[in-house]
Motif scaffolding. Structure first.
Motif, PDB file in Angstrom:
ATOM      1  N   UNK A  12     -17.075  -0.111  11.951  1.00 53.22           N
ATOM      2  CA  UNK A  12     -17.337  -0.431  10.204  1.00 53.22           C
ATOM      3  C   UNK A  12     -18.253  -1.963  10.871  1.00 53.22           C
ATOM      4  N   UNK A  13     -18.777  -2.579   9.228  1.00 52.04           N
ATOM      5  CA  UNK A  13     -19.951  -4.079  10.262  1.00 52.04           C
ATOM      6  C   UNK A  13     -18.431  -5.011  10.048  1.00 52.04           C
ATOM      7  N   UNK A  14     -17.682  -5.199   8.804  1.00 52.82           N
ATOM      8  CA  UNK A  14     -16.735  -5.771   8.686  1.00 52.82           C
ATOM      9  C   UNK A  14     -15.869  -5.843   8.004  1.00 52.82           C
ATOM     10  N   UNK A  15     -14.461  -6.876   8.569  1.00 48.09           N
ATOM     11  CA  UNK A  15     -13.531  -6.385   8.847  1.00 48.09           C
ATOM     12  C   UNK A  15     -12.329  -6.153   7.501  1.00 48.09           C
ATOM     13  N   UNK A  16     -12.976  -6.390   5.723  1.00 47.93           N
ATOM     14  CA  UNK A  16     -12.917  -5.591   5.000  1.00 47.93           C
ATOM     15  C   UNK A  16     -12.570  -4.121   5.188  1.00 47.93           C
ATOM     16  N   UNK A  17     -13.529  -3.739   6.047  1.00 44.32           N
ATOM     17  CA  UNK A  17     -14.117  -2.158   5.391  1.00 44.32           C
ATOM     18  C   UNK A  17     -13.699  -1.611   7.206  1.00 44.32           C
ATOM     19  N   UNK A  18     -12.743  -2.484   7.990  1.00 43.40           N
ATOM     20  CA  UNK A  18     -12.455  -1.363   9.370  1.00 43.40           C
ATOM     21  C   UNK A  18     -11.282  -1.894   8.948  1.00 43.40           C
ATOM     22  N   UNK A  19     -10.465  -2.521   8.043  1.00 44.87           N
ATOM     23  CA  UNK A  19      -8.814  -2.046   7.837  1.00 44.87           C
ATOM     24  C   UNK A  19      -8.940  -1.345   7.000  1.00 44.87           C
ATOM     25  N   UNK A  20      -9.957  -0.900   5.997  1.00 44.33           N
ATOM     26  CA  UNK A  20     -10.361   0.250   5.273  1.00 44.33           C
ATOM     27  C   UNK A  20      -9.851   1.349   6.022  1.00 44.33           C
ATOM     28  N   UNK A  21     -10.472   1.511   7.184  1.00 42.32           N
ATOM     29  CA  UNK A  21     -10.555   2.377   7.755  1.00 42.32           C
ATOM     30  C   UNK A  21      -9.669   2.517   9.047  1.00 42.32           C
ATOM     31  N   UNK A  22      -8.812   2.236   8.750  1.00 40.24           N
ATOM     32  CA  UNK A  22      -7.372   1.773   9.849  1.00 40.24           C
ATOM     33  C   UNK A  22      -6.267   2.097   8.724  1.00 40.24           C
ATOM     34  N   UNK A  23      -6.281   1.439   7.402  1.00 38.18           N
ATOM     35  CA  UNK A  23      -4.996   2.147   6.213  1.00 38.18           C
ATOM     36  C   UNK A  23      -5.167   3.751   6.276  1.00 38.18           C
ATOM     37  N   UNK A  24      -6.293   4.298   6.131  1.00 38.96           N
ATOM     38  CA  UNK A  24      -6.402   5.862   5.794  1.00 38.96           C
ATOM     39  C   UNK A  24      -6.241   6.393   6.964  1.00 38.96           C
ATOM     40  N   UNK A  25      -6.305   5.613   8.687  1.00 37.44           N
ATOM     41  CA  UNK A  25      -5.864   6.764   9.195  1.00 37.44           C
ATOM     42  C   UNK A  25      -4.229   6.831   9.987  1.00 37.44           C
ATOM     43  N   UNK A  26      -3.578   5.681   9.364  1.00 37.61           N
ATOM     44  CA  UNK A  26      -2.276   5.450   9.295  1.00 37.61           C
ATOM     45  C   UNK A  26      -1.148   5.902   8.658  1.00 37.61           C
ATOM     46  N   UNK A  27      -1.583   5.828   6.712  1.00 40.64           N
ATOM     47  CA  UNK A  27      -1.475   6.538   5.723  1.00 40.64           C
ATOM     48  C   UNK A  27      -1.178   8.132   5.886  1.00 40.64           C
ATOM     49  N   UNK A  28      -2.680   8.282   5.781  1.00 37.08           N
ATOM     50  CA  UNK A  28      -3.071   9.614   6.415  1.00 37.08           C
ATOM     51  C   UNK A  28      -2.655  10.822   7.044  1.00 37.08           C
ATOM     52  N   UNK A  29      -3.358  10.043   8.211  1.00 40.27           N
ATOM     53  CA  UNK A  29      -2.741  10.533   9.639  1.00 40.27           C
ATOM     54  C   UNK A  29      -1.415  10.869   9.748  1.00 40.27           C
ATOM     55  N   UNK A  30      -0.377  10.214   9.433  1.00 43.64           N
ATOM     56  CA  UNK A  30       0.829   9.821  10.261  1.00 43.64           C
ATOM     57  C   UNK A  30       0.894  10.971   9.462  1.00 43.64           C
ATOM     58  N   UNK A  31       0.890  10.426   8.216  1.00 47.28           N
ATOM     59  CA  UNK A  31       1.703  11.812   6.680  1.00 47.28           C
ATOM     60  C   UNK A  31       1.277  12.496   7.207  1.00 47.28           C
ATOM     61  N   UNK A  32       0.752  12.813   7.539  1.00 56.14           N
ATOM     62  CA  UNK A  32      -0.315  15.135   7.991  1.00 56.14           C
ATOM     63  C   UNK A  32       0.333  14.605   9.472  1.00 56.14           C
ATOM     64  N   UNK A  33       0.664  14.630  10.106  1.00 49.45           N
ATOM     65  CA  UNK A  33       1.647  14.645  11.402  1.00 49.45           C
ATOM     66  C   UNK A  33       2.891  14.881  11.271  1.00 49.45           C
TER      67      UNK A  33
END
Lengths: 310, 97
Positions: free
Chosen positions: B30-51
């Motif tokens: 992703x090009x800028x910090x805010x969208x990178x943060x968005x990607x990171x929190x999706x993985x953290x919250x939903x990914x870990x939640x699903x696991x």
């Protein structure tokens, strides 16, 4: 499949180590070092050394990283020109590291197979201590002297940090808080400590029978305390306070007292009376946990930077 | 019943791992910090939640399952705070001339 996972972990660790050594910006290198500590914790888990893994994650991934970050910030404030070490210094460091790594590798590879081990003896004597975790038995019964001296070294390290303060500030409080703590951070500082304290008490208590123990519990406590200080919810204490100093030395002093009591009621220095080993060990561990938490917290907080209130 | 629970675990943990992969891709691409943060929190919250959700049927006891949920909650809180802090630094840097 697990072999593949282990190989990936090793490759990852090596790559991260090289990155830490090569990174030009100090802050990035420190953050990579923190990640390295966490990964190394995973590595210890793969070797079934859960106690070591927890300590590595807490110390290598947590406290050391924070200490380094604070030191880096302080260095950056002092000098406007970033100083890079000379080529010869770098080369000397690289050679020293390579020699140590090669020596360790040689030592490990030259072990006879199966490697000499005291594990069966440690497990066999476990019943006499009343403990269920052989690691705790080694740390607080078989090799208690090492643990005792290690705690004294920690206190000496804190004295070293404190003595960096100028004379007129001696006994004052260290300055840890930020100019303005961001609201989300203050929120975290309010809600996380109850969980952290609970986890620390559990870790300390369960250490007698399962992975856990004083260092891990003390680090978690220290982290919670640092969180509260960084969020400006409570100021750092004045280092001249008597209660603080008593709690700091409380763990090692209790350890020494029990050690000398061993002459009177058991076989000698640091030997526990028959049947009462477990309660004594748990008591020492509780006092040590408080001492370690305070020591680590104050190590990160640094030397006092404000004059003591009159 | 056990095979059903195992299948559920496989699907949920697989989805979680996939989300982590997608989040990592986003973090790298992703090009800028805010969208990178968005990607990171999706993985953290939903990914870990699903696991965690997938591992719940495998928990040996009720307390074990509760611990897993607590791990997810604590990771949630710390991830959310870290994202806020990074975004806050970014905002202050931008608003300063």
């Amino acid at each position: 499949m697990t072999m593949l996972l282990d190989l990936a972990l090793v490759a990852w660790l090596l790559a991260l180590a090289i990155h830490v050594a090569r990174a030009r910006d100090d802050q990035g290198a420190i953050i990579a070092f923190i990640a390295f500590g966490l990964l190394l914790g995973l590595g210890w888990t793969r070797l079934s050394a859960i106690d070591v893994a927890m300590t590595e994650a807490a110390i290598g991934g947590g406290v050391t990283g924070m200490l380094l970050l604070r030191a880096e910030a302080r260095l950056r404030q002092r000098s406007s020109q970033p100083q890079t070490p000379k080529r010869t210094t770098k080369a000397a460091a690289a050679i020293a590291c390579t020699v140590v790594a090669a020596g360790l590798a040689l030592a490990v590879l030259s072990f006879p197979s199966p490697a000499p081990t005291l594990a069966p003896a440690a497990a066999a004597a476990l019943d006499s201590t009343g403990l269920g975790n052989p690691v705790t038995a080694v740390l607080l019964a078989y090799r208690a002297l090492d643990t005792l001296l290690e705690k004294v070294v920690l206190l000496l390290a804190l004295l070293g940090v404190w003595s960096l303060a100028p004379d007129q500030l001696w006994g004052g409080a260290p300055e840890l808080r930020q100019t303005v703590a961001p609201p989300p951070f203050v929120y975290l500082g309010r809600i996380l400590p109850p969980f952290g304290v609970l986890i620390a008490v559990y870790m300390c208590w369960v250490g007698a029978d399962a992975p856990g123990g004083t260092f891990q519990a003390g680090t978690v406590l220290a982290a919670m305390w640092l969180l509260i200080m960084l969020a400006s919810l409570r100021p750092a204490p004045e280092t001249r306070r008597t209660t603080l100093r008593l709690l700091l030395v409380g763990g090692p002093v209790l350890f020494f007292a029990v050690g000398f009591l061993g002459f009177a009621v058991a076989d000698g220095f640091l030997s526990y009376p028959e049947g009462a080993a477990k309660p004594i060990i748990v008591g020492i561990e509780a006092a040590l946990t408080v001492s370690i938490a305070l020591t680590l917290g104050l190590l990160v907080a640094g030397p006092s930077s404000r004059a003591p209130a009159p | 019943m056990t095979s059903l629970a195992n299948a559920f675990t496989l699907v949920a943990v697989g989805c979680g791992a996939l989300l982590f992969l997608a989040g990592t891709l986003g973090l790298l691409r992703f090009p800028d910090t805010l969208s990178r943060l968005h990607a990171l929190s999706k993985a953290d919250n939903l990914g870990l939640g699903l696991i965690v959700l997938g591992l719940l049927p495998q928990a040996e006891s009720f307390a074990g399952g509760l611990k897993l949920v607590c791990v997810w909650l604590l990771a949630q809180i710390s991830a959310a705070t870290a994202s806020q802090l990074i975004a806050g630094v970014l905002y202050r840097r931008k608003s300063r001339p």
